[in-house]
Design an enzyme around this catalytic site. Structure first.
Site, PDB file in Angstrom:
ATOM      1  N   HIS A 135       0.835  -1.210   0.000  1.00  0.00           N
ATOM      2  CA  HIS A 135       0.000   0.000   0.000  1.00  0.00           C
ATOM      3  C   HIS A 135       0.868   1.258   0.000  1.00  0.00           C
ATOM      4  O   HIS A 135       0.663   2.171  -0.833  1.00  0.00           O
ATOM      5  CB  HIS A 135      -0.902  -0.022   1.236  1.00  0.00           C
ATOM      6  CG  HIS A 135      -1.805   1.151   1.375  1.00  0.00           C
ATOM      7  ND1 HIS A 135      -3.134   1.126   1.023  1.00  0.00           N
ATOM      8  CD2 HIS A 135      -1.577   2.415   1.842  1.00  0.00           C
ATOM      9  CE1 HIS A 135      -3.687   2.297   1.256  1.00  0.00           C
ATOM     10  NE2 HIS A 135      -2.758   3.109   1.762  1.00  0.00           N
ATOM     11  N   GLU A 136       1.843   1.308   0.898  1.00  0.00           N
ATOM     12  CA  GLU A 136       2.688   2.503   0.985  1.00  0.00           C
ATOM     13  C   GLU A 136       3.609   2.633  -0.225  1.00  0.00           C
ATOM     14  O   GLU A 136       3.962   3.749  -0.628  1.00  0.00           O
ATOM     15  CB  GLU A 136       3.485   2.498   2.285  1.00  0.00           C
ATOM     16  CG  GLU A 136       2.643   2.489   3.554  1.00  0.00           C
ATOM     17  CD  GLU A 136       1.602   3.597   3.614  1.00  0.00           C
ATOM     18  OE1 GLU A 136       1.808   4.659   2.976  1.00  0.00           O
ATOM     19  OE2 GLU A 136       0.573   3.409   4.299  1.00  0.00           O
TER      20      GLU A 136
ATOM     21  N   GLU B  46      -4.499   7.904  -2.967  1.00  0.00           N
ATOM     22  CA  GLU B  46      -5.058   6.644  -2.479  1.00  0.00           C
ATOM     23  C   GLU B  46      -5.400   5.692  -3.623  1.00  0.00           C
ATOM     24  O   GLU B  46      -5.353   4.474  -3.446  1.00  0.00           O
ATOM     25  CB  GLU B  46      -6.289   6.904  -1.617  1.00  0.00           C
ATOM     26  CG  GLU B  46      -5.980   7.486  -0.257  1.00  0.00           C
ATOM     27  CD  GLU B  46      -5.077   6.602   0.584  1.00  0.00           C
ATOM     28  OE1 GLU B  46      -5.190   5.359   0.492  1.00  0.00           O
ATOM     29  OE2 GLU B  46      -4.252   7.138   1.331  1.00  0.00           O
TER      30      GLU B  46
ATOM     31  N   HIS C 231       1.774   4.705  -2.730  1.00  0.00           N
ATOM     32  CA  HIS C 231       1.922   6.137  -2.468  1.00  0.00           C
ATOM     33  C   HIS C 231       3.297   6.638  -2.910  1.00  0.00           C
ATOM     34  O   HIS C 231       3.422   7.644  -3.622  1.00  0.00           O
ATOM     35  CB  HIS C 231       1.776   6.410  -0.965  1.00  0.00           C
ATOM     36  CG  HIS C 231       0.376   6.419  -0.463  1.00  0.00           C
ATOM     37  ND1 HIS C 231      -0.598   7.261  -0.961  1.00  0.00           N
ATOM     38  CD2 HIS C 231      -0.223   5.699   0.527  1.00  0.00           C
ATOM     39  CE1 HIS C 231      -1.731   7.064  -0.311  1.00  0.00           C
ATOM     40  NE2 HIS C 231      -1.533   6.121   0.598  1.00  0.00           N
TER      41      HIS C 231
END
Length: 490
Positions: A255-256, A285, A259
């Site tokens: 997930h990170e 997101e 980003h």
């Protein structure tokens, strides 16, 4: 030098100082000594005072008036600088500095309260943060809606009414899908065992590399609440480790990476300008969620991960790759937003969106928040919150003043649904690569069609140009119903 040249040179320094301030925040949440909280709050306040003075410098208005942008890029830069100048000028320097100081202190108090399961230690500080953010919202709103004024920091040109309408449209299908899934005869097994931290982190780094993370411009550290920080040549990620739940670490990392890859993928020509960062948190997101879910939790990548984890941990209690894929996507009525499955994740966001709107509007006070949270969670999820770290204290956002941020997670899911449809059409062999642990073709498509543009286009235009379609929740909801229908035999 022309007025435009002067404006760009001044902005370059402001962007550089902003990066330094962001790195102070990263340090506080990762490696800063616990006893340094008060000193860091003073440092953050000093940086904010300097940045606020620059962002409200009267010369910016003079340069903007005299500037004659000659390209689309220069026109967009001037537009964003003017927007920031107008917003910053409405907020008194005293208030901006006090918010920076108070939220820095509040973050440390929140972390301690979370560790000690003691919301009473945090709520008085939250009340101070809330008071300051209401004051800021009133200054920014200029007579308009307070929550919209704060939301505009994270998703420009979007209103709470629009988000509420979107959530109202999504909720019936999400709730119906959840009920069908939880009532299904076929239920995936749970991953059990002990999974040592160092092995988890080694696998996390392997996953990050598979999703194209540039280690020469980033690093992975541990934090209470996973986040990414930085831009351009220095974009860092964090994760957390629970030794009974490796998915927490692995999928937080992916997930990170989404980003951070967005920041790493922006055109180098935009560095130290307002174009050199993600255009909105909803778009940000969309990257983290499509990396984590549509690619990372898909059958192809899950199959690859099954074999890597089986080798790393000397076997798993899950028998094969198909069963492991179902386990990765197991739907359970859990407490934690960051660990929530795709079916229920947006319902967690809807809860927070409604509560923080009431907080900003003054319909709800910090002292009543635990009771309000627990009652709403029971209503929405049918589960009694067992401890504060599984309830109000689980998220860092309100402690650091990020009111208006939460709905962008759900917007990101909607954007990701639209992007996934377009990406799959453009890269039909993507799953063949994901089955080898390589998300490269998908990452390349996202980089070319979205990430490289940075802030060049407004959020909605960027998503619509990338996908060639209007934005709506249907692609996301159709994807969820198809995916979980197959897993649960609906």
């Amino acid at each position: 030098m022309s007025a435009m040249d002067d404006l760009l040179a001044f902005q370059r320094q402001t962007e550089a100082l902003s990066s330094v301030a962001e790195r102070l925040g990263w340090d506080q949440e990762t490696v800063m000594p616990r006893g340094a909280t008060e000193q860091r709050s003073e440092e953050m306040a000093a940086m904010e005072e300097v940045l606020h003075e620059r962002r409200t410098d009267p010369r910016i208005g003079e340069w903007l008036a005299a500037a004659n942008p000659s390209t689309e890029t220069e026109r967009r830069i001037a537009e964003l600088i003017e927007r920031d100048f107008t917003r910053a000028s409405r907020v008194p320097a005293r208030l901006a500095t006090e918010i920076a100081k108070t939220t820095s202190l509040a973050q440390g108090i929140w972390a301690e309260a979370r560790a000690n399961e003691a919301p009473e230690d945090f709520l008085p500080m939250l009340d101070k943060v809330l008071s300051l953010k209401r004051e800021e919202a009133a200054a920014l709103a200029d007579g308009g809606d307070l929550y919209d004024a704060l939301l505009d920091d994270y998703e420009p040109d979007t209103t709470a009414a629009e988000i509420a309408a979107l959530f109202d449209a999504m909720r019936p299908r999400l709730v119906a899908l959840r009920e069908d899934v939880l009532g299904a005869e076929r239920q995936p097994g749970k991953l059990d065992g002990h999974f040592p931290q160092e092995t988890q982190l080694r696998l996390a780094r392997l996953c990050a590399s598979g999703f194209g993370y540039d280690w020469t411009r980033g690093r992975l550290d541990l934090a209470v609440h996973p986040f990414s920080s930085g831009r351009w040549q220095d974009s860092r990620i964090t994760t957390r480790v629970v030794e009974t739940d490796p998915f927490n670490c692995l999928y937080s990392t992916i997930h990170e990476v989404g980003h951070s890859s967005y920041e790493q993928g922006i055109d180098d020509d935009y560095a130290f300008t307002p174009l050199g960062r993600g255009v909105s948190m909803g778009v940000h997101e969309s990257q983290s969620r499509i990396y984590e879910n549509q690619m990372g939790r898909g059958r192809a990548f899950a199959g690859w991960l099954f074999h890597r984890m089986s080798d790393a941990f000397d076997g798993l209690n899950i028998g094969d790759a198909d069963a492991f894929y179902a386990t990765v996507n197991r739907v359970t009525p859990g407490y934690i937003r960051t660990e929530a499955d795709e079916v229920q994740y947006n319902l967690h966001i809807m809860l927070r969106f409604d509560l923080e709107r009431d907080l900003i509007a003054g319909r709800l006070d910090a002292g009543d928040l635990v009771e309000a949270w627990n009652a709403r969670f029971l209503k929405d999820f049918g589960v009694v919150v067992d401890r504060p770290s599984n309830g109000l204290l689980q998220d860092v956002h309100w402690s650091v003043g990020l009111f208006g941020y939460f709905p962008t997670y759900a917007l990101g899911n909607v954007y990701a649904g639209c992007l996934n449809t377009a990406m799959r059409a453009a890269v039909p062999d993507l799953d063949e690569h994901l089955a080898q642990g390589d998300a490269g073709p998908g990452v390349e498509w996202l980089r070319e069609n979205l990430q490289r543009h940075g802030g060049l286009m407004p959020p909605r235009r960027l998503i619509e140009e990338a996908t060639g379609a209007k934005i709506g929740p249907e692609p996301l909801l159709d994807y969820l119903e198809e995916k979980f229908g197959r897993i649960y035999g609906l």
